[in-house]
Design an enzyme around this catalytic site. Structure first.
Site, PDB file in Angstrom:
ATOM      1  N   TYR A   1       8.126 165.054 -61.523  1.00 33.88           N
ATOM      2  CA  TYR A   1       9.426 164.696 -62.100  1.00 33.88           C
ATOM      3  C   TYR A   1      10.435 165.824 -61.922  1.00 33.88           C
ATOM      4  O   TYR A   1      11.604 165.587 -61.594  1.00 33.88           O
ATOM      5  CB  TYR A   1       9.248 164.375 -63.584  1.00 33.88           C
ATOM      6  CG  TYR A   1      10.528 164.087 -64.334  1.00 33.88           C
ATOM      7  CD1 TYR A   1      11.132 162.834 -64.261  1.00 33.88           C
ATOM      8  CD2 TYR A   1      11.127 165.061 -65.133  1.00 33.88           C
ATOM      9  CE1 TYR A   1      12.303 162.565 -64.958  1.00 33.88           C
ATOM     10  CE2 TYR A   1      12.297 164.794 -65.837  1.00 33.88           C
ATOM     11  CZ  TYR A   1      12.876 163.551 -65.744  1.00 33.88           C
ATOM     12  OH  TYR A   1      14.035 163.284 -66.435  1.00 33.88           O
TER      13      TYR A   1
ATOM     14  N   LYS B   1      14.114 165.962 -59.840  1.00 35.46           N
ATOM     15  CA  LYS B   1      15.389 166.366 -60.431  1.00 35.46           C
ATOM     16  C   LYS B   1      16.025 167.518 -59.649  1.00 35.46           C
ATOM     17  O   LYS B   1      17.257 167.597 -59.535  1.00 35.46           O
ATOM     18  CB  LYS B   1      15.191 166.760 -61.896  1.00 35.46           C
ATOM     19  CG  LYS B   1      14.912 165.569 -62.809  1.00 35.46           C
ATOM     20  CD  LYS B   1      16.076 164.569 -62.812  1.00 35.46           C
ATOM     21  CE  LYS B   1      15.899 163.468 -63.832  1.00 35.46           C
ATOM     22  NZ  LYS B   1      17.039 162.530 -63.871  1.00 35.46           N
TER      23      LYS B   1
END
Length: 362
Positions: A210, A214
């Site tokens: 994750y 980002k």
């Protein structure tokens, strides 16, 4: 195992996260049309609530689950006592087809003043989309960039048709990117390297998945801002990115008792997180192409602001655009023409083909 980068800045942020003051939004959005993705829960619904309270003419909740979206609409109407302002539109970020259908619908709007790209998901196990990508990689990066480019094109047209207000395009990112060392940058094709079940489900790599998505979104956000440079009186559309802080959220709702205790001690409310999104929208031209944390322009870490970071940014922007161009040939030329003033409708690119689950959505 992907090595963890110890970030003292991130540790500091976590420790002060809950206690630092967050400005309560007071700016008027009278007459404005606003889109918030990922807005049926968490910080997305709270940002939409603020916009509605502050006089927006039209607030569009872009959500995957229409039932939850309608519940969110009713919740906002009850708390703000404003009816016929909030609308619920379908948007499944795990599908390029759905994104482009949403784009076509947005292009029918008279104007688009504010767009917050907040939708995200965190993968607990492998799940491939109809487009052949690991779901969170598509949702958090590929579809977000696809949508951002088309929203930018729509907003530049809106700026020309409605001078006097500079439209805002804001992307939700995470300060957690500072934890990754991005050791995969040497791979010939990083996206394809990450898009493997055996890699993603390896516990040694999953913690970073994750965060690295980002990081890549921040690379792309900086490149998207370059498409509308701040010249003269400012950019035609102001583009920025915001870290809302560690907030209570459904994004990691199934992470166990340990996380629950951690969140109880350090997380701030979703309302405060939503306030940070609104604050990013009202920031001035100085925030164009920048990254905000705790409602202030933040210094990029070495993963971005360094010679290696600049090279990585160019590489990942090239890879992401390459994926989207392969799907929609001529897309970037169409986008740049629209930004330059060609009024040809966005969303005309044709797909090259025809067009849950361990995934936590917001």
């Amino acid at each position: 195992m992907s090595p963890i980068n110890i970030s003292w800045n991130l540790i500091r942020s976590l420790l002060i996260n809950r206690w630092i003051a967050t400005p309560y939004p007071t700016a008027s959005f009278d007459g404005k049309t606003i889109i918030v993705t990922g807005s049926n829960t968490g910080i997305g619904i709270e940002a939409a609530r603020h916009f509605t309270r502050l006089g927006a003419h039209r607030v569009i909740l872009a959500v995957r689950n229409l039932v939850k979206g309608e519940a969110a609409r009713r919740n906002i109407e009850t708390s703000t006592l404003r009816l016929n302002v909030v609308e619920v539109w379908h948007l499944d970020m795990a599908s390029f087809v759905s994104v482009m259908e949403f784009v076509e619908r947005v292009n029918g709007l008279e104007r688009l003043d504010v767009c917050i790209l907040n939708a995200a998901c965190m993968a607990m196990k492998w799940n491939a989309t109809e487009d052949g990508w690991e779901e969170s990689l598509q949702v958090n990066l590929l579809s977000t960039v696809l949508l951002a480019l088309h929203m930018l094109a729509k907003q530049t047209a809106s700026a020309r048709a409605h001078p006097g207000y500079t439209p805002r395009l804001t992307m939700t990112v995470s300060e957690g990117y500072e934890m990754t060392k991005f050791t995969q940058r040497g791979e010939p094709n990083v996206l394809q390297f990450l898009n493997r079940k055996e890699y993603m489900e390896d516990p040694a790599n999953m913690w970073e998945y994750y965060l690295i998505e980002k990081l890549f979104l921040m690379y792309c956000g900086r490149e998207i801002a370059k498409l509308v440079p701040a010249e003269g009186t400012g950019p035609p559309v102001m583009v920025n990115m915001v870290h809302p802080g560690f907030c209570h959220s459904e994004l990691v709702r199934d992470s166990g008792i340990g996380y629950s205790v951690f969140a109880f001690l350090l997380a701030k409310s979703s309302e405060k997180g939503g306030s940070t999104l609104v604050d990013a929208v009202v920031k001035g031209v100085e925030s164009h192409g920048e990254y905000l944390s705790f409602c202030e322009i933040a210094q990029y870490a070495w993963q971005i602001e360094s010679e290696g970071g600049e090279k990585a940014q160019k590489k990942m922007w090239g890879e992401v655009v390459g994926v989207l161009e392969a799907k929609y040939p001529g897309m970037m030329q169409s986008i740049t023409e629209q930004i330059a003033g060609n009024e040809k409708s966005a969303g005309n690119e044709k797909s090259t083909d025809n067009e849950k689950s361990g995934i936590l959505w917001v």
